[in-house]
Design a protein around this motif. Structure first.
Motif, PDB file in Angstrom:
ATOM      1  N   ASN A 181      25.442   9.474  49.104  1.00 55.98           N
ATOM      2  CA  ASN A 181      25.523   9.914  50.577  1.00 55.98           C
ATOM      3  C   ASN A 181      23.956   9.766  51.181  1.00 55.98           C
ATOM      4  OD1 ASN A 181      28.337  10.986  51.467  1.00 55.98           O
ATOM      5  ND2 ASN A 181      28.052  11.708  49.314  1.00 55.98           N
ATOM      6  N   ALA A 185      24.153   7.616  54.594  1.00 56.69           N
ATOM      7  CA  ALA A 185      23.652   8.217  55.911  1.00 56.69           C
ATOM      8  C   ALA A 185      22.522   7.501  56.451  1.00 56.69           C
ATOM      9  CB  ALA A 185      23.278   9.881  55.853  1.00 56.69           C
ATOM     10  N   GLU A 188      23.704   4.177  58.234  1.00 54.80           N
ATOM     11  CA  GLU A 188      24.672   4.888  59.455  1.00 54.80           C
ATOM     12  C   GLU A 188      23.252   5.148  60.487  1.00 54.80           C
ATOM     13  OE1 GLU A 188      28.027   6.211  61.516  1.00 54.80           O
ATOM     14  OE2 GLU A 188      27.744   4.868  59.607  1.00 54.80           O
ATOM     15  N   LYS A 189      22.293   5.571  60.112  1.00 54.54           N
ATOM     16  CA  LYS A 189      21.131   5.768  61.113  1.00 54.54           C
ATOM     17  C   LYS A 189      20.504   4.469  61.526  1.00 54.54           C
ATOM     18  CE  LYS A 189      19.051   8.380  63.718  1.00 54.54           C
ATOM     19  NZ  LYS A 189      19.881   9.315  65.017  1.00 54.54           N
ATOM     20  N   LYS A 221      32.322   1.706  48.755  1.00 54.71           N
ATOM     21  CA  LYS A 221      33.597   1.995  49.449  1.00 54.71           C
ATOM     22  C   LYS A 221      34.859   2.059  48.322  1.00 54.71           C
ATOM     23  CE  LYS A 221      36.298   0.962  53.443  1.00 54.71           C
ATOM     24  NZ  LYS A 221      36.639   0.070  54.747  1.00 54.71           N
ATOM     25  N   ASP A 228      35.123  10.425  46.089  1.00 56.09           N
ATOM     26  CA  ASP A 228      34.775  11.247  47.162  1.00 56.09           C
ATOM     27  C   ASP A 228      35.371  10.698  48.531  1.00 56.09           C
ATOM     28  OD1 ASP A 228      33.431  12.615  49.207  1.00 56.09           O
ATOM     29  OD2 ASP A 228      31.300  12.273  48.579  1.00 56.09           O
ATOM     30  N   SER A 230      35.829  11.883  51.294  1.00 60.67           N
ATOM     31  CA  SER A 230      34.953  12.125  52.612  1.00 60.67           C
ATOM     32  C   SER A 230      34.288  10.909  53.189  1.00 60.67           C
ATOM     33  CB  SER A 230      34.272  13.116  52.313  1.00 60.67           C
ATOM     34  OG  SER A 230      33.232  13.144  51.566  1.00 60.67           O
ATOM     35  N   ILE A 231      33.646   9.980  52.454  1.00 59.18           N
ATOM     36  CA  ILE A 231      32.651   9.094  52.797  1.00 59.18           C
ATOM     37  C   ILE A 231      33.441   8.078  53.709  1.00 59.18           C
ATOM     38  CG2 ILE A 231      31.402   9.007  50.532  1.00 59.18           C
ATOM     39  CD1 ILE A 231      32.315   6.372  50.051  1.00 59.18           C
ATOM     40  N   HIS A 232      34.858   7.969  53.708  1.00 58.25           N
ATOM     41  CA  HIS A 232      35.034   7.121  54.665  1.00 58.25           C
ATOM     42  C   HIS A 232      35.595   7.361  56.053  1.00 58.25           C
ATOM     43  CE1 HIS A 232      36.998   4.619  51.407  1.00 58.25           C
ATOM     44  NE2 HIS A 232      37.455   5.761  50.614  1.00 58.25           N
ATOM     45  N   GLY A 233      35.370   8.841  56.186  1.00 57.74           N
ATOM     46  CA  GLY A 233      35.130   9.322  57.679  1.00 57.74           C
ATOM     47  C   GLY A 233      33.807   9.755  58.105  1.00 57.74           C
ATOM     48  N   LYS A 234      32.829   9.975  57.307  1.00 62.25           N
ATOM     49  CA  LYS A 234      31.435  10.382  57.663  1.00 62.25           C
ATOM     50  C   LYS A 234      30.706   9.062  58.010  1.00 62.25           C
ATOM     51  CE  LYS A 234      30.436  12.557  53.663  1.00 62.25           C
ATOM     52  NZ  LYS A 234      29.561  13.296  52.833  1.00 62.25           N
ATOM     53  N   TYR A 235      30.939   7.841  58.029  1.00 58.16           N
ATOM     54  CA  TYR A 235      30.176   7.050  58.404  1.00 58.16           C
ATOM     55  C   TYR A 235      30.622   5.724  58.898  1.00 58.16           C
ATOM     56  CZ  TYR A 235      27.708   9.411  54.588  1.00 58.16           C
ATOM     57  OH  TYR A 235      27.136  10.527  53.672  1.00 58.16           O
TER      58      TYR A 235
END
Length: 271
Positions: A181, A185, A188-189, A221, A228, A230-235
């Motif tokens: 994560n 992250a 993504e940034k 992915k 997990d 949640s990684i599909h929606g966080k990035y």
């Protein structure tokens, strides 16, 4: 497919393992429009590389590339390259400028700052960094996740499997997920702040850095996303970027080339 006169082109051969990261190298060769040969090696029942690869490079790891210059006599040994980042850097530095994709290497210097310490463009500094980041920072956590999956599988003796599964699950939650994560992250940034309007990790043009990132991102992915979700929606920017990479013509050409090569290899007998 090459665009230059074939007699002026080097003889390039790619050695790769099935189910490996070598697709990225094929993709780069397609972007450079270079002719090349392929030879596939198949993993054994333990998913290890066959010993024959050590005849090409002492470490026996794929991908490996050999290059025979047209100016070198056929009797002389070809240049042998290993490690994905180094192979891509070498090929791009030698062939990108004369290819239909000269923007594969970002502009190095800011105007008027040629040769000065810190005079490089942000795109170029990113390019140099991300040639090493996928294998040096992102991939290790993913490799650990593969080992942990083995510890939970039926490859472990049945009497100890409940223990190894418990340990693997705890380690996955405590180590792999947090580290991954952090990386996702960060990426993504990086996409949010990419120079020249972005679109790719170094700016507005595809570079070998994007090609190198494609495999570990897909692996993250597919593998980590099952555990997990949640990684599909966080990035969102990261996954949109991954889909954009998969839509590149070079990516699709590499996929097709690999499929054809594997089909031909199986028809002729596995190594």
């Amino acid at each position: 497919m090459a665009t230059a006169d074939k007699k002026d082109q080097p003889k390039i051969k790619v050695y790769w393992l099935n189910e490996s990261r070598a697709q990225r190298l094929i993709w780069l060769l397609e972007e450079l429009h270079l002719d090349y040969e392929t030879e596939i090696f198949y993993r054994d029942k333990d998913m290890l590389a066959p010993p024959e690869l050590q005849e090409i490079h002492p470490l026996g790891k794929a991908p490996i590339v050999t290059i025979q210059s047209p100016s070198i006599n056929n009797g002389e040994k070809p240049l042998v390259l290993a490690e994905s980042g180094f192979i891509m850097q070498y090929l791009t530095e030698h062939f990108a400028k004369s290819s239909p994709s000269p923007n594969l290497i970002p502009q190095r210097w800011e105007p008027g700052q040629e040769g000065q310490l810190g005079g490089e463009t942000e795109s170029y500094l990113r390019y140099q960094y991300f040639l090493h980041y996928p294998e040096g920072s992102l991939q290790p956590s993913l490799l650990v996740s593969i080992v942990l999956e083995i510890m939970k599988s039926n490859k472990m003796p049945f009497p100890v499997r409940p223990i190894t599964s418990f340990v693997a699950s705890k380690f996955f939650s405590a180590f792999v997920i947090p580290h991954l994560n952090t990386d996702l992250a960060f990426l993504e940034k990086q996409l949010e702040t990419a120079p020249d309007g972005g679109g790719y990790i170094c700016g507005s043009h595809l570079t070998p850095a994007d090609i190198l990132l494609s495999f570990p991102l897909q692996l993250a992915k597919d593998r980590i996303g099952k555990v997990d979700t949640s990684i599909h929606g966080k990035y969102p920017k990261l996954w949109a970027y991954l889909e954009r990479l998969k839509g590149e013509e070079g990516y699709k050409s590499a996929d097709k080339r690999i499929e054809e090569a594997e089909k031909a290899e199986k028809c002729g007998g596995k190594k």
